[in-house]
Design a protein around this motif. Structure first.
Motif, PDB file in Angstrom:
ATOM      1  N   PHE A 160       1.077  -1.146  -0.025  1.00  0.00           N
ATOM      2  CA  PHE A 160      -0.116   0.033  -0.523  1.00  0.00           C
ATOM      3  C   PHE A 160       0.938   1.388   0.515  1.00  0.00           C
ATOM      4  CE2 PHE A 160      -1.797   2.811   2.015  1.00  0.00           C
ATOM      5  CZ  PHE A 160      -3.161   4.079   1.389  1.00  0.00           C
ATOM      6  N   LYS A 161       1.982   1.241   0.620  1.00  0.00           N
ATOM      7  CA  LYS A 161       3.187   2.218   1.124  1.00  0.00           C
ATOM      8  C   LYS A 161       3.670   2.845  -0.891  1.00  0.00           C
ATOM      9  CE  LYS A 161       5.313   0.852   4.458  1.00  0.00           C
ATOM     10  NZ  LYS A 161       6.052   0.746   5.444  1.00  0.00           N
ATOM     11  N   GLU A 162       4.023   1.543  -1.014  1.00  0.00           N
ATOM     12  CA  GLU A 162       4.657   2.082  -2.234  1.00  0.00           C
ATOM     13  C   GLU A 162       3.093   2.353  -3.642  1.00  0.00           C
ATOM     14  OE1 GLU A 162       5.633  -2.487  -2.831  1.00  0.00           O
ATOM     15  OE2 GLU A 162       7.085  -2.273  -2.149  1.00  0.00           O
ATOM     16  N   GLN A 163       1.931   2.106  -3.533  1.00  0.00           N
ATOM     17  CA  GLN A 163       1.132   2.136  -3.887  1.00  0.00           C
ATOM     18  C   GLN A 163       0.708   4.027  -3.899  1.00  0.00           C
ATOM     19  OE1 GLN A 163      -2.005  -0.104  -3.571  1.00  0.00           O
ATOM     20  NE2 GLN A 163      -1.500  -1.788  -4.627  1.00  0.00           N
ATOM     21  N   LEU A 164       0.873   4.341  -2.322  1.00  0.00           N
ATOM     22  CA  LEU A 164       0.741   5.471  -2.461  1.00  0.00           C
ATOM     23  C   LEU A 164       1.995   6.464  -2.742  1.00  0.00           C
ATOM     24  CD1 LEU A 164      -1.322   7.591  -0.463  1.00  0.00           C
ATOM     25  CD2 LEU A 164      -0.274   7.297   1.257  1.00  0.00           C
ATOM     26  N   ALA A 165       2.732   5.796  -3.032  1.00  0.00           N
ATOM     27  CA  ALA A 165       3.713   6.673  -3.083  1.00  0.00           C
ATOM     28  C   ALA A 165       4.147   7.109  -4.529  1.00  0.00           C
ATOM     29  CB  ALA A 165       4.908   5.909  -2.642  1.00  0.00           C
ATOM     30  N   ALA A 166       3.604   6.089  -5.507  1.00  0.00           N
ATOM     31  CA  ALA A 166       3.110   6.087  -6.920  1.00  0.00           C
ATOM     32  C   ALA A 166       2.422   7.309  -7.389  1.00  0.00           C
ATOM     33  CB  ALA A 166       3.065   5.356  -7.640  1.00  0.00           C
ATOM     34  N   LEU A 167       1.179   6.965  -6.562  1.00  0.00           N
ATOM     35  CA  LEU A 167       0.133   8.706  -6.535  1.00  0.00           C
ATOM     36  C   LEU A 167       1.079   9.612  -6.134  1.00  0.00           C
ATOM     37  CD1 LEU A 167      -2.355   5.696  -5.653  1.00  0.00           C
ATOM     38  CD2 LEU A 167      -2.517   6.927  -7.789  1.00  0.00           C
ATOM     39  N   LEU A 168       1.432   9.799  -4.985  1.00  0.00           N
ATOM     40  CA  LEU A 168       2.237  11.413  -4.932  1.00  0.00           C
ATOM     41  C   LEU A 168       3.121  11.506  -5.830  1.00  0.00           C
ATOM     42  CD1 LEU A 168       1.585  11.084  -1.394  1.00  0.00           C
ATOM     43  CD2 LEU A 168       0.708  12.369  -2.229  1.00  0.00           C
ATOM     44  N   THR A 169       4.434  10.456  -6.417  1.00  0.00           N
ATOM     45  CA  THR A 169       5.221  11.183  -7.189  1.00  0.00           C
ATOM     46  C   THR A 169       4.565  11.453  -8.291  1.00  0.00           C
ATOM     47  OG1 THR A 169       6.726   9.565  -6.677  1.00  0.00           O
ATOM     48  CG2 THR A 169       7.273  10.568  -8.470  1.00  0.00           C
ATOM     49  N   ALA A 170       3.127  11.210  -8.891  1.00  0.00           N
ATOM     50  CA  ALA A 170       2.619  11.565 -10.222  1.00  0.00           C
ATOM     51  C   ALA A 170       1.880  12.885  -9.945  1.00  0.00           C
ATOM     52  CB  ALA A 170       1.584  10.389 -10.516  1.00  0.00           C
ATOM     53  N   ALA A 171       1.231  13.135  -8.632  1.00  0.00           N
ATOM     54  CA  ALA A 171       0.920  13.860  -8.243  1.00  0.00           C
ATOM     55  C   ALA A 171       2.083  15.142  -8.015  1.00  0.00           C
ATOM     56  CB  ALA A 171       0.502  14.219  -7.385  1.00  0.00           C
ATOM     57  N   GLY A 172       3.488  15.474  -8.384  1.00  0.00           N
ATOM     58  CA  GLY A 172       4.389  16.425  -8.082  1.00  0.00           C
ATOM     59  C   GLY A 172       5.154  16.461  -6.691  1.00  0.00           C
ATOM     60  N   SER A 173       4.946  15.234  -5.970  1.00  0.00           N
ATOM     61  CA  SER A 173       5.491  15.310  -4.646  1.00  0.00           C
ATOM     62  C   SER A 173       7.219  15.623  -4.804  1.00  0.00           C
ATOM     63  CB  SER A 173       4.977  13.843  -3.847  1.00  0.00           C
ATOM     64  OG  SER A 173       5.734  13.919  -2.726  1.00  0.00           O
ATOM     65  N   PRO A 174       7.605  16.331  -3.666  1.00  0.00           N
ATOM     66  CA  PRO A 174       9.039  16.464  -3.675  1.00  0.00           C
ATOM     67  C   PRO A 174       9.448  15.126  -3.277  1.00  0.00           C
ATOM     68  CG  PRO A 174       8.637  18.106  -2.680  1.00  0.00           C
ATOM     69  CD  PRO A 174       7.168  17.832  -3.601  1.00  0.00           C
ATOM     70  N   ASN A 175       9.151  14.643  -2.165  1.00  0.00           N
ATOM     71  CA  ASN A 175       9.298  13.545  -1.045  1.00  0.00           C
ATOM     72  C   ASN A 175       8.211  13.322  -0.382  1.00  0.00           C
ATOM     73  OD1 ASN A 175      10.195  12.255   1.665  1.00  0.00           O
ATOM     74  ND2 ASN A 175      11.143  14.188   1.834  1.00  0.00           N
ATOM     75  N   PRO A 176       7.966  11.679  -1.562  1.00  0.00           N
ATOM     76  CA  PRO A 176       6.752  11.037  -1.674  1.00  0.00           C
ATOM     77  C   PRO A 176       6.750  10.093   0.124  1.00  0.00           C
ATOM     78  CG  PRO A 176       7.666  10.616  -3.980  1.00  0.00           C
ATOM     79  CD  PRO A 176       8.929  11.856  -2.962  1.00  0.00           C
ATOM     80  N   ALA A 177       8.197   9.906  -0.165  1.00  0.00           N
ATOM     81  CA  ALA A 177       8.285   9.240   1.116  1.00  0.00           C
ATOM     82  C   ALA A 177       7.971   9.429   2.834  1.00  0.00           C
ATOM     83  CB  ALA A 177       9.304   8.284   1.679  1.00  0.00           C
ATOM     84  N   ARG A 178       8.126  10.711   3.607  1.00  0.00           N
ATOM     85  CA  ARG A 178       7.838  11.058   4.303  1.00  0.00           C
ATOM     86  C   ARG A 178       6.772  12.459   3.545  1.00  0.00           C
ATOM     87  NH1 ARG A 178       7.737  16.902   4.575  1.00  0.00           N
ATOM     88  NH2 ARG A 178       9.450  17.807   2.262  1.00  0.00           N
ATOM     89  N   HIS A 179       6.182  12.707   2.478  1.00  0.00           N
ATOM     90  CA  HIS A 179       4.452  12.113   2.710  1.00  0.00           C
ATOM     91  C   HIS A 179       3.540  11.530   2.483  1.00  0.00           C
ATOM     92  CE1 HIS A 179       5.207  16.162  -0.189  1.00  0.00           C
ATOM     93  NE2 HIS A 179       5.768  16.615   0.951  1.00  0.00           N
TER      94      HIS A 179
END
Length: 196
Positions: free
Chosen positions: A133-152
């Motif tokens: 789940f964390k990996e899937q959420l990180a991919a969505l946040l990365t695509a949304a422009g997150s500069p730090n997906p792990a922290r977000h």
């Protein structure tokens, strides 16, 4: 309490009964005999599927991850890059369903998480199942422009888990936020994290 689902495999019946017992009675109520009774299986059936308590807990964690993944199917999640509104909609739907349709499953998760703090071997297994789940959420946040997906991811999961715990088992147990309220909170958080 009886969890009779004959179309499932015996291991899934055992795991579902274990999750129901965890939600209803807590960790102390989880015994091989109690699972046999709750699943409507002959005595000794649970021991044949999961000989030790650790094996039973791992079976419950695995099944929990499968069932929790169905609270919001991947087809209902936004496509990467669909925007913050779509992401807030999908996450809000998952949180709302967990609090309404999946409340017992949510309480079972808290029991398993607490037990994992006392059993290092379960902690490692629990963390591995949650990594998807964390990996899937990180991919969505990365695509949304997150500069730090792990922290977000940590911030989003902490917000959602805090809300769900407070409403399912904590001091807001008598209050259940609606879908729109959850969505508003998530949109505010995403705006703060991503600056949009």
């Amino acid at each position: 309490m009886s969890v009779r689902t004959p179309h499932l495999s015996r291991a899934d019946r055992v795991a579902d009964a274990a999750l129901a017992l965890l939600a209803e009675r807590g960790m102390r109520g989880l015994t091989h005999r109690a699972v046999d009774e709750a699943a409507g299986l002959p005595l000794g059936s649970t021991s044949n599927v999961a000989r030790t308590r650790q094996a039973l807990l791992e079976l419950a964690v695995r099944r929990h991850a499968e069932r929790e993944a169905r609270v919001l199917s991947l087809a209902e999640m936004p496509q990467p890059g669909a925007g913050l509104d779509a992401l807030a909609d999908g996450l809000a739907l998952a949180v709302h369903r967990s609090l309404t349709q999946g409340r017992a499953l949510l309480i079972a998760r808290y029991e398993l998480a607490l037990e994992a703090t006392r059993r290092p071997e379960l902690r490692a297994f629990y963390d591995r199942t949650g990594a998807v789940f964390k990996e899937q959420l990180a991919a969505l946040l990365t695509a949304a422009g997150s500069p730090n997906p792990a922290r977000h991811v940590l911030s989003l999961v902490a917000w959602a888990d805090g809300l769900m715990f407070s409403c399912a088992a904590g001091s807001f147990g008598a209050e259940e936020p609606g879908l729109a309220e959850i969505r508003t909170g998530l949109r505010e958080l995403l705006t703060g994290l991503l600056g949009r």
